[in-house]
Design a protein around this motif. Structure first.
Motif, PDB file in Angstrom:
ATOM      1  N   THR A   1       0.827  -1.209   0.000  1.00  0.00           N
ATOM      2  CA  THR A   1       0.000   0.000   0.000  1.00  0.00           C
ATOM      3  C   THR A   1       0.860   1.257   0.000  1.00  0.00           C
ATOM      4  OG1 THR A   1      -1.723  -1.186   1.239  1.00  0.00           O
ATOM      5  CG2 THR A   1      -1.862   1.219   1.211  1.00  0.00           C
ATOM      6  N   VAL A   2       1.903   1.248   0.822  1.00  0.00           N
ATOM      7  CA  VAL A   2       2.810   2.400   0.873  1.00  0.00           C
ATOM      8  C   VAL A   2       3.536   2.570  -0.457  1.00  0.00           C
ATOM      9  CG1 VAL A   2       4.860   3.356   1.977  1.00  0.00           C
ATOM     10  CG2 VAL A   2       3.099   2.260   3.380  1.00  0.00           C
ATOM     11  N   ALA A   3       4.029   1.459  -1.024  1.00  0.00           N
ATOM     12  CA  ALA A   3       4.775   1.540  -2.287  1.00  0.00           C
ATOM     13  C   ALA A   3       3.883   2.037  -3.427  1.00  0.00           C
ATOM     14  CB  ALA A   3       5.351   0.168  -2.626  1.00  0.00           C
ATOM     15  N   ILE A   4       2.662   1.536  -3.491  1.00  0.00           N
ATOM     16  CA  ILE A   4       1.749   1.914  -4.568  1.00  0.00           C
ATOM     17  C   ILE A   4       1.316   3.371  -4.453  1.00  0.00           C
ATOM     18  CG2 ILE A   4      -0.586   1.531  -5.465  1.00  0.00           C
ATOM     19  CD1 ILE A   4      -0.173  -1.456  -4.746  1.00  0.00           C
ATOM     20  N   ASN A   5       1.138   3.824  -3.220  1.00  0.00           N
ATOM     21  CA  ASN A   5       0.550   5.154  -2.991  1.00  0.00           C
ATOM     22  C   ASN A   5       1.555   6.149  -2.415  1.00  0.00           C
ATOM     23  OD1 ASN A   5      -2.474   4.520  -3.483  1.00  0.00           O
ATOM     24  ND2 ASN A   5      -1.831   2.919  -2.050  1.00  0.00           N
ATOM     25  N   TRP A   6       2.825   5.960  -2.695  1.00  0.00           N
ATOM     26  CA  TRP A   6       3.860   6.803  -2.090  1.00  0.00           C
ATOM     27  C   TRP A   6       3.591   8.292  -2.301  1.00  0.00           C
ATOM     28  CZ3 TRP A   6       7.499   6.027   1.392  1.00  0.00           C
ATOM     29  CH2 TRP A   6       8.498   6.983   1.550  1.00  0.00           C
ATOM     30  N   ARG A   7       3.235   8.656  -3.511  1.00  0.00           N
ATOM     31  CA  ARG A   7       2.988  10.074  -3.804  1.00  0.00           C
ATOM     32  C   ARG A   7       1.676  10.573  -3.199  1.00  0.00           C
ATOM     33  NH1 ARG A   7       6.442  12.093  -7.619  1.00  0.00           N
ATOM     34  NH2 ARG A   7       7.656  10.575  -8.822  1.00  0.00           N
ATOM     35  N   ARG A   8       0.784   9.670  -2.911  1.00  0.00           N
ATOM     36  CA  ARG A   8      -0.493  10.069  -2.304  1.00  0.00           C
ATOM     37  C   ARG A   8      -0.438  10.062  -0.781  1.00  0.00           C
ATOM     38  NH1 ARG A   8      -2.254   7.653  -7.124  1.00  0.00           N
ATOM     39  NH2 ARG A   8      -1.759   5.582  -6.319  1.00  0.00           N
ATOM     40  N   LEU A   9       0.718   9.764  -0.214  1.00  0.00           N
ATOM     41  CA  LEU A   9       0.878   9.730   1.238  1.00  0.00           C
ATOM     42  C   LEU A   9       2.023  10.659   1.656  1.00  0.00           C
ATOM     43  CD1 LEU A   9       0.541   5.866   1.753  1.00  0.00           C
ATOM     44  CD2 LEU A   9      -1.146   7.597   2.420  1.00  0.00           C
ATOM     45  N   PRO A  10       1.883  11.966   1.406  1.00  0.00           N
ATOM     46  CA  PRO A  10       2.979  12.890   1.750  1.00  0.00           C
ATOM     47  C   PRO A  10       3.187  13.015   3.260  1.00  0.00           C
ATOM     48  CG  PRO A  10       1.018  14.116   1.100  1.00  0.00           C
ATOM     49  CD  PRO A  10       0.734  12.670   0.813  1.00  0.00           C
ATOM     50  N   PHE A  11       2.167  12.682   4.051  1.00  0.00           N
ATOM     51  CA  PHE A  11       2.286  12.749   5.507  1.00  0.00           C
ATOM     52  C   PHE A  11       2.229  11.332   6.083  1.00  0.00           C
ATOM     53  CE2 PHE A  11       0.367  16.673   3.992  1.00  0.00           C
ATOM     54  CZ  PHE A  11       1.183  17.634   4.566  1.00  0.00           C
ATOM     55  N   LEU A  12       3.123  10.504   5.559  1.00  0.00           N
ATOM     56  CA  LEU A  12       3.114   9.090   5.904  1.00  0.00           C
ATOM     57  C   LEU A  12       3.294   8.871   7.406  1.00  0.00           C
ATOM     58  CD1 LEU A  12       3.054   6.123   5.050  1.00  0.00           C
ATOM     59  CD2 LEU A  12       5.521   6.274   4.615  1.00  0.00           C
ATOM     60  N   ARG A  13       4.191   9.615   8.019  1.00  0.00           N
ATOM     61  CA  ARG A  13       4.436   9.416   9.447  1.00  0.00           C
ATOM     62  C   ARG A  13       3.184   9.686  10.262  1.00  0.00           C
ATOM     63  NH1 ARG A  13       8.465  13.196  12.809  1.00  0.00           N
ATOM     64  NH2 ARG A  13       6.581  14.488  12.722  1.00  0.00           N
ATOM     65  N   ASP A  14       2.468  10.763   9.937  1.00  0.00           N
ATOM     66  CA  ASP A  14       1.232  11.060  10.660  1.00  0.00           C
ATOM     67  C   ASP A  14       0.206   9.947  10.486  1.00  0.00           C
ATOM     68  OD1 ASP A  14       2.297  13.418  11.505  1.00  0.00           O
ATOM     69  OD2 ASP A  14       1.152  14.697  10.131  1.00  0.00           O
ATOM     70  N   THR A  15       0.128   9.422   9.279  1.00  0.00           N
ATOM     71  CA  THR A  15      -0.827   8.344   9.019  1.00  0.00           C
ATOM     72  C   THR A  15      -0.472   7.096   9.808  1.00  0.00           C
ATOM     73  OG1 THR A  15      -1.253   9.186   6.793  1.00  0.00           O
ATOM     74  CG2 THR A  15      -1.836   6.893   7.230  1.00  0.00           C
TER      75      THR A  15
END
Length: 483
Positions: A314-328
């Motif tokens: 999920t992270v690899a596929i949506n890397w650009r759609r998860l700019p605030f990955l740490r918060d998520t």
């Protein structure tokens, strides 16, 4: 006095938790009341029985709570759940609003998305569909319940729901226990639920009943201060965390959105039947590793590995759609803590009760129920799930207290432990949908309807349909065994 203490302690938990009190407080208080009226030492009951049992549950299942909450939050924040819901809506159209909602809910929950996240994302999609089709709003909640509360939680083989994982250490089974019976039960629940909802929709149209206006303002749907405490017992996701993070404004394609869900199923299946059986885990018998057999941990390992792979994908596929990955990720991790401690507290209460001398009367009564261990297990789990309003809580209390006894009796009678597993999970998922259930309260809230409007239809799709499927499984299991 001992039996009165058990009933008083359990009654306190049921009464006050329904009114929004935290089970973290109620469970130890209820356990101490039961111990006091039984003449047992209070501090020892709390620290040596309650806490040891609660800690054991956390030790076994925290990986699944944590990974499930992380996966659900990532799927929500990346727009993947929304993309799947939109796809179902587009393909089936507004004229099949009920079917679209049911199938969308089934797909995301069977794929491992936590129930609360699914409810939160599905409700707006269902609202738009039902409004376009002019289908009564009151049918939104039962349609979502059918797709998320029922067959994907307790019957479909391999479901990563925590309820399907709980029996595995007790019976040495896998998430795919009794697959044939599980598929048959799923078909019964789905067919009955769709028939009932179709009937209800047709009757509403004959009366000229349409979507109608909102009965509860959208901003107030999750404003009930007691909702959080009731929800975390049954939903494995802390509602407070749903608003944290930064959901993506874009959405992946349907293939990319569904890929992580497919990975959960494929990896779970591969770990259960191909990888773990071919590896040598003899070292687990050593005291350093708990002195257990691989069958006691393989089920949890399979689901955990499936969720890890799906999270990475999920992270690899949506890397650009998860700019605030740490918060998520922080939000998902935090969302897992209160639910597992709440369920573990119920487990601790059950352990204290099971250690009381008076519990022998309860055990003898349950085991004396006619029909053998399958029927006895079904009755006991149904009662506890109904009282606690929690499938996972009721199931764990029942198995902690009587799981070993049921397994021994089943082995004496030649009953496959996989059949015990499936009966236990299905029994936990029937009467857990009574009005005080946190899942039901949350569902009604996010759909903006009242119990008076929607609960009758929820009963039919989530309780009556599930009980019919359970009866079929009990009958076939008794006649031909597990398959």
């Amino acid at each position: 006095m001992g039996l009165a203490g058990i009933l008083l302690g359990l009654g306190l938990i049921v009464f006050l938790s329904y009114r929004g009190w935290s089970v973290l407080l109620l469970a130890p208080v209820g356990a101490l009341i039961a111990a006091l009226l039984s003449g047992q030492p209070l501090l020892a009951s709390w620290t040596q029985i309650f806490m040891v049992s609660a800690a054991s549950f956390i030790g076994q299942f925290f990986p699944l709570f944590l990974l499930g909450a992380l996966f659900g939050k990532l799927m929500e924040a990346s727009g993947s759940v929304g993309a799947i819901a939109e796809f179902m809506t587009r393909k089936l159209g507004a004229e099949r609003a009920i079917l679209a909602v049911v199938l969308a809910g089934a797909l995301v929950t069977y794929g491992g998305v936590s129930l609360f996240v699914a409810l939160f994302v599905l409700a707006p999609m269902a609202e738009a569909l039902f409004r376009a089709a002019d289908t009564p709003r009151r049918l939104m909640a039962p349609a979502i319940a059918l797709g998320t509360f029922t067959f994907t939680m307790m019957a479909l083989p391999g479901t990563p729901a925590i309820q399907n994982a709980i029996p595995m250490p007790f019976f040495g089974t896998t998430p795919f226990a009794a697959p044939g019976l599980g598929i048959l039960a799923s078909a019964i629940m789905l067919a009955f639920g769709l028939w009932w909802l179709g009937r209800a929709e047709a009757a509403a149209r004959l009366r000229g009943e349409g979507f109608t206006n909102e009965t509860v303002p959208a901003g107030e749907r999750l404003a009930d201060p007691g909702l959080r405490e009731r929800a975390v017992i049954t939903l494995e996701f802390d509602p407070v965390e749903i608003g944290r993070g930064h959901p993506s404004s874009g959405r992946p394609t349907i293939l990319l959105a569904a890929l992580p869900l497919l990975l959960v199923i494929v990896v779970n299946l591969s770990m259960s039947f191909l990888v773990i059986p071919r590896l040598d885990f003899g070292f687990l018998a050593e005291d350093q590793w708990g002195g257990v057999s691989v069958s006691a941990v393989s089920g949890v390992w399979s689901v955990a590995m499936a969720l890890i792979v799906a999270i990475v994908a999920t992270v690899a596929i949506n890397w650009r759609r998860l700019p605030f990955l740490r918060d998520t990720l922080d939000s998902g991790a935090s969302a897992s803590v209160l639910p597992i401690f709440s369920v573990a507290s119920l487990v601790g209460f059950g352990a204290v009760v099971a250690a009381l001398p008076a519990f022998g009367l309860v055990r003898d009564w349950v085991l004396s129920i006619g029909g053998g261990p399958l029927v006895s297990l079904a009755v006991a789990t149904n009662i506890l799930a109904a009282l606690t309003g929690s499938a996972s809580g009721g199931l764990t209390i029942a198995l902690d207290a009587l799981g070993g006894t049921y397994l021994a009796r089943a082995q004496e009678l030649g009953i496959d432990p996989a059949l015990l597993h499936r009966v236990a999970v299905m029994s936990a998922g029937t009467l857990d949908s009574l009005p005080h259930s946190g899942a039901v309260v949350t569902l009604l809230s996010v759909c903006g309807v009242t119990a008076r409007e929607s609960y009758r239809d929820i009963v039919m799709v989530a309780i009556v349909g599930a009980l019919l499927a359970l009866l079929v499984v009990l009958l076939l299991g008794s006649l031909v065994g597990s398959f």
